[in-house]
Design a protein around this motif. Structure first.
Motif, PDB file in Angstrom:
ATOM      1  N   TYR A   1       0.835  -1.196   0.000  1.00 58.96           N
ATOM      2  CA  TYR A   1       0.000   0.000   0.000  1.00 58.96           C
ATOM      3  C   TYR A   1       0.871   1.247   0.000  1.00 58.96           C
ATOM      4  O   TYR A   1       2.089   1.202   0.241  1.00 58.96           O
ATOM      5  N   ASP A   2       0.228   2.365  -0.254  1.00 60.02           N
ATOM      6  CA  ASP A   2       0.872   3.665  -0.140  1.00 60.02           C
ATOM      7  C   ASP A   2      -0.218   4.711  -0.007  1.00 60.02           C
ATOM      8  O   ASP A   2      -1.381   4.464  -0.350  1.00 60.02           O
ATOM      9  N   SER A   3       0.127   5.895   0.509  1.00 65.30           N
ATOM     10  CA  SER A   3      -0.892   6.914   0.682  1.00 65.30           C
ATOM     11  C   SER A   3      -0.285   8.294   0.866  1.00 65.30           C
ATOM     12  O   SER A   3       0.883   8.441   1.227  1.00 65.30           O
ATOM     13  N   THR A   4      -1.094   9.294   0.568  1.00 68.79           N
ATOM     14  CA  THR A   4      -0.865  10.666   0.988  1.00 68.79           C
ATOM     15  C   THR A   4      -2.077  11.038   1.826  1.00 68.79           C
ATOM     16  O   THR A   4      -2.909  10.176   2.134  1.00 68.79           O
TER      17      THR A   4
ATOM     18  N   TYR B   1      -3.332   3.922  -2.314  1.00 66.99           N
ATOM     19  CA  TYR B   1      -3.232   2.816  -3.265  1.00 66.99           C
ATOM     20  C   TYR B   1      -3.061   1.523  -2.486  1.00 66.99           C
ATOM     21  O   TYR B   1      -2.332   1.472  -1.482  1.00 66.99           O
ATOM     22  N   LEU B   2      -3.741   0.473  -2.927  1.00 64.31           N
ATOM     23  CA  LEU B   2      -3.673  -0.820  -2.269  1.00 64.31           C
ATOM     24  C   LEU B   2      -3.490  -1.909  -3.319  1.00 64.31           C
ATOM     25  O   LEU B   2      -4.163  -1.911  -4.348  1.00 64.31           O
ATOM     26  N   ARG B   3      -2.548  -2.820  -3.046  1.00 64.98           N
ATOM     27  CA  ARG B   3      -2.294  -3.940  -3.952  1.00 64.98           C
ATOM     28  C   ARG B   3      -2.451  -5.240  -3.166  1.00 64.98           C
ATOM     29  O   ARG B   3      -2.036  -5.339  -2.017  1.00 64.98           O
ATOM     30  N   TYR B   4      -3.035  -6.278  -3.805  1.00 61.90           N
ATOM     31  CA  TYR B   4      -3.316  -7.528  -3.102  1.00 61.90           C
ATOM     32  C   TYR B   4      -3.535  -8.637  -4.128  1.00 61.90           C
ATOM     33  O   TYR B   4      -3.592  -8.382  -5.340  1.00 61.90           O
ATOM     34  N   ASP B   5      -3.687  -9.847  -3.647  1.00 69.41           N
ATOM     35  CA  ASP B   5      -3.938 -10.995  -4.519  1.00 69.41           C
ATOM     36  C   ASP B   5      -5.241 -10.773  -5.305  1.00 69.41           C
ATOM     37  O   ASP B   5      -6.285 -10.499  -4.712  1.00 69.41           O
ATOM     38  N   PRO B   6      -5.198 -10.898  -6.642  1.00 68.98           N
ATOM     39  CA  PRO B   6      -6.404 -10.671  -7.454  1.00 68.98           C
ATOM     40  C   PRO B   6      -7.564 -11.600  -7.128  1.00 68.98           C
ATOM     41  O   PRO B   6      -8.715 -11.309  -7.495  1.00 68.98           O
ATOM     42  N   ASP B   7      -7.278 -12.706  -6.463  1.00 67.10           N
ATOM     43  CA  ASP B   7      -8.352 -13.646  -6.130  1.00 67.10           C
ATOM     44  C   ASP B   7      -9.235 -13.159  -4.981  1.00 67.10           C
ATOM     45  O   ASP B   7     -10.297 -13.730  -4.728  1.00 67.10           O
ATOM     46  N   VAL B   8      -8.808 -12.115  -4.297  1.00 66.91           N
ATOM     47  CA  VAL B   8      -9.619 -11.582  -3.193  1.00 66.91           C
ATOM     48  C   VAL B   8     -10.902 -10.966  -3.749  1.00 66.91           C
ATOM     49  O   VAL B   8     -10.869 -10.169  -4.686  1.00 66.91           O
ATOM     50  N   ASP B   9     -12.031 -11.319  -3.169  1.00 62.76           N
ATOM     51  CA  ASP B   9     -13.321 -10.805  -3.621  1.00 62.76           C
ATOM     52  C   ASP B   9     -13.432  -9.322  -3.270  1.00 62.76           C
ATOM     53  O   ASP B   9     -13.030  -8.891  -2.185  1.00 62.76           O
TER      54      ASP B   9
END
Length: 399
Positions: free
Chosen positions: A371-374, A379-387
């Motif tokens: 993740y990252d933020s201001t 922004y969040l990144r994770y496994d695409p299989d997550v619903d």
């Protein structure tokens, strides 16, 4: 492991002291227009001093941390972070202040002259009106030197209004993202679209009025669009800069930082990267508007959710928050990544929200979390299989 990221010190004074006697400086920045401009300002000052440097752009806290830890520094090497990093580095930026303002302090402490157009563009990317608050001196200096001049019109990076308006992510109207549709919308205005360099004040004013009416009058426009559109009217033109206006420059910085950071870094460092940067910006804008056009939406108490199949999630969240969302907070969900944006500058920073979401996903055994933020974006990144319902539920609980 998700982490808010900590560093040795976080202040312009500490950064200036650290680089003043460095033999090599590694600048590691967030992937956004403000941080990219800050890194470019620092890099140009280092170049003026003859200090070797490298600029790296990391999309998440973990990405930037890896960039620092993967280097084997010499004793006189210095790492400067712009954005959270989970490593022992000196941070240039501060939590409640644009990184560009911090970089300007360092540049002046080093005795260098900042690139006024780049600095103003970085501030716009951070959501600051040129000349507001601490930036008053910067705008005055740029105006006195003839580097900027305010005029009627719309803040886009190209002289051609069709090209600029079709691809900008700072406006959302029925024709956004489509060059032919944008041209059709402007053809009846009585301005010579074939000769944009010859536009006078009335021509610029005519285009701006039409754009404002289309953006606010769109059937899908949120009430906030009427206020947001004001931010791109009466731009600061830049006769000597790579792009036509300060706001347009900011738009290109944002696009390249997120989509092709190597090109963005080259641009910010002062290299001749205008053409490839515009190519990135055009595709970025096209994808953003196409994604928003085909998006699904859902409204919750205080949260507007935008689901997309493909496209830049952060930009879609930004545009939706500015022109489409009935709620102040927008969550855009794509395939394995999400963007979070708020149009309310008075809200709490999004960093703790994103960190909490990332930790909860990791606790649930989800792979590839970053993740990252201001203060106003995340922004969040994770496994695409997550619903996507899982992401929505966690964000609703943690915001």
């Amino acid at each position: 492991m998700a982490s808010e990221g900590r560093s040795a010190e976080s202040s312009p004074a500490a950064a200036a002291e650290a680089v003043e006697s460095a033999g090599f400086v590694h600048v590691v920045t967030r992937a956004d227009g403000d941080a990219l401009a800050a890194g470019g300002l620092l890099a140009r000052a280092l170049a003026d001093r003859g200090t070797p440097y490298q600029v790296s752009v990391g999309r998440t806290v973990a990405d930037r941390t890896d960039r620092v830890r993967d280097r084997q520094p010499a004793p006189d090497d210095v790492a400067i972070g712009i954005g959270a990093i989970d490593a022992d580095v000196t941070r240039l930026d501060e939590t409640d202040r644009p990184a560009t303002l911090a970089a300007l302090e360092v540049v002046r402490d080093l005795g260098a002259t900042p690139a006024h157009d780049l600095a103003l563009a970085g501030l716009v990317a951070a959501g600051v009106e040129p000349g507001a608050g601490e930036s008053e001196w910067l705008l005055e200096a740029a105006t006195e030197r003839g580097l900027v001049e305010r005029r009627p019109g719309v803040a886009v990076p190209t002289a051609d209004p069709v090209d600029g308006l079709a691809h900008t992510t700072r406006v959302r109207a029925p024709w956004s993202g489509e060059t032919a549709a944008t041209r059709t919308a402007l053809e009846g205005l009585g301005v010579d679209l074939a000769a944009p360099d010859a536009f006078d004040a009335d021509d610029h004013r005519t285009v701006a009025s039409a754009v404002a009416l289309d953006a606010v009058g769109d059937d899908d426009a949120a009430p906030a669009a009427a206020e947001t559109i004001q931010q791109v009217l009466r731009p600061y033109a830049t006769p000597e800069a790579p792009f036509a206006t300060i706001g347009g420059y900011a738009d290109v910085l944002e696009a390249t930082a997120r989509d092709e950071p190597g090109t963005g870094a080259a641009l910010a460092m002062g290299h001749d990267a205008r053409r490839p940067a515009l190519d990135v910006w055009r595709e970025y804008g096209r994808q953003t508007h196409a994604a928003l056009e085909g998006a699904s939406t859902g409204r919750y108490d205080g949260l507007f959710v935008v689901g997309i199949d493909d496209g830049p999630v952060e930009a879609v969240a930004d545009v939706a928050a500015a022109f489409r969302s009935p709620e102040p907070l927008v969550l855009t969900i794509g395939a394995g990544e999400a963007g979070l944006a708020t149009r309310d500058a008075g809200t709490d920073p999004l960093g703790p929200v994103l960190e909490a979401v990332a930790r909860e996903l990791e606790t649930a055994g989800i792979d590839g979390v970053g993740y990252d933020s201001t203060r106003r974006r995340g922004y969040l990144r994770y496994d695409p299989d997550v619903d996507e319902s899982t992401i929505i539920q966690i964000v609703r609980e943690r915001r």
